[in-house]
Write a protein that holds these residues in place. Structure first.
Motif, mmCIF file in Angstrom:
data_model
loop_
_atom_site.group_PDB
_atom_site.id
_atom_site.type_symbol
_atom_site.label_atom_id
_atom_site.label_comp_id
_atom_site.label_asym_id
_atom_site.label_seq_id
_atom_site.Cartn_x
_atom_site.Cartn_y
_atom_site.Cartn_z
ATOM 1 N N GLU A 166 -2.047 24.994 -10.680
ATOM 2 C CA GLU A 166 -2.076 24.923 -12.133
ATOM 3 C C GLU A 166 -1.623 26.229 -12.780
ATOM 4 N N ILE A 167 -1.086 26.102 -14.011
ATOM 5 C CA ILE A 167 -0.659 27.275 -14.775
ATOM 6 C C ILE A 167 -1.895 27.923 -15.378
ATOM 7 N N ALA A 207 -0.673 22.838 -20.318
ATOM 8 C CA ALA A 207 -0.532 22.649 -18.865
ATOM 9 C C ALA A 207 -1.498 21.583 -18.361
ATOM 10 N N TYR A 210 -0.284 18.001 -19.929
ATOM 11 C CA TYR A 210 0.938 17.424 -19.371
ATOM 12 C C TYR A 210 1.087 17.671 -17.870
ATOM 13 N N ASP A 211 0.025 18.170 -17.258
ATOM 14 C CA ASP A 211 -0.018 18.377 -15.814
ATOM 15 C C ASP A 211 1.127 19.274 -15.340
ATOM 16 N N TRP A 212 1.342 20.388 -16.065
ATOM 17 C CA TRP A 212 2.348 21.354 -15.636
ATOM 18 C C TRP A 212 1.830 22.100 -14.412
ATOM 19 N N GLN A 213 2.639 22.172 -13.388
ATOM 20 C CA GLN A 213 2.261 22.864 -12.165
ATOM 21 C C GLN A 213 3.448 23.603 -11.591
#
Length: 221
Positions: A166-167, A207, A210-213
């Motif tokens: 994760e960010i 993050a 939107y599930d930024w990884q």
């Protein structure tokens, strides 16, 4: 100079209780205490177990930061507001928060993000006030927030959040860089503070939403 050398408390950099940054510090303390209590409660810890986890979550990173900076006595030993707020917020959460709630993960990530925003800024400002250069101040800002979370997750037998894809640290560093950029431009301190915290909070919540990884590095052959 001799008086400063003889008085160890002169090494302490404290925040004025009337200042905006002190308010941010208290927000971070409460948020991290809540995140520690939520996870410990979810793991069925008893009252004192939850309180212990909330304490190490809230002051663990700041303690390591101050030890590195040789800043003593430790901040929570000087101002009892820290331990008082941690204890009260932990007890309130233990009484009113249901450990099996389906919102456990949401509450945990929200409180953790608030703590991330506040403590990154606090760590950076403390390090900057002690005369460190920008990269070191950024590093100590990150340490201020991640150490407590790592200890919390390890006690609760969880994979530390910062070690996942994760960010998290990226958001902290982005906000920290923005803080120093605005400071160098001569922007008012409170504007730089709020801008940095808002940036960290927004990036982290986006993050999560939107599930930024970050992808893992992998050599394909």
């Amino acid at each position: 100079m001799l008086a400063i050398a003889l008085d160890p408390t002169a090494l302490i950099t404290t925040f004025d209780p009337r200042s905006l940054i002190y308010f941010f510090d208290m927000i971070g303390i409460i948020a991290c205490s809540v995140s520690g209590t939520i996870l410990a409660k979810h793991k069925n810890f008893d009252v004192f177990g939850c309180l212990l986890v909330s304490i190490v979550t809230a002051i663990g990173g700041g303690t390591v930061r101050d030890v590195i900076l040789d800043r003593h006595p430790l901040f929570w030993m000087v101002d009892m507001s820290y331990l008082t707020l941690i204890t009260l917020s932990s007890l309130v959460m233990q009484i009113f928060f249901h450990p099996n709630s389906r919102r456990v993960d949401k509450f945990l990530k929200l409180s953790d993000t608030i703590g991330l925003s506040a403590f990154t800024l606090i760590g950076i400002k403390v390090a900057d006030s002690m005369g460190t250069n920008v990269p070191v101040a950024l590093l100590l800002g990150v340490i201020t927030i991640i150490v407590g979370g790592i200890i919390r997750d390890m006690i609760c037998n969880e994979i530390p959040l910062v070690l996942q894809q994760e960010i998290y640290i990226t958001a902290a560093l982005t906000g920290g860089i923005l803080y120093f950029a605005l400071k160098n431009l001569g922007v008012a301190d409170w504007v730089a503070d709020v801008s940095a915290m808002s940036t960290i909070f927004t990036l982290r919540m986006l993050a999560i939403r939107y599930d930024w990884q970050f992808p893992t590095l992998e050599w394909k052959y």
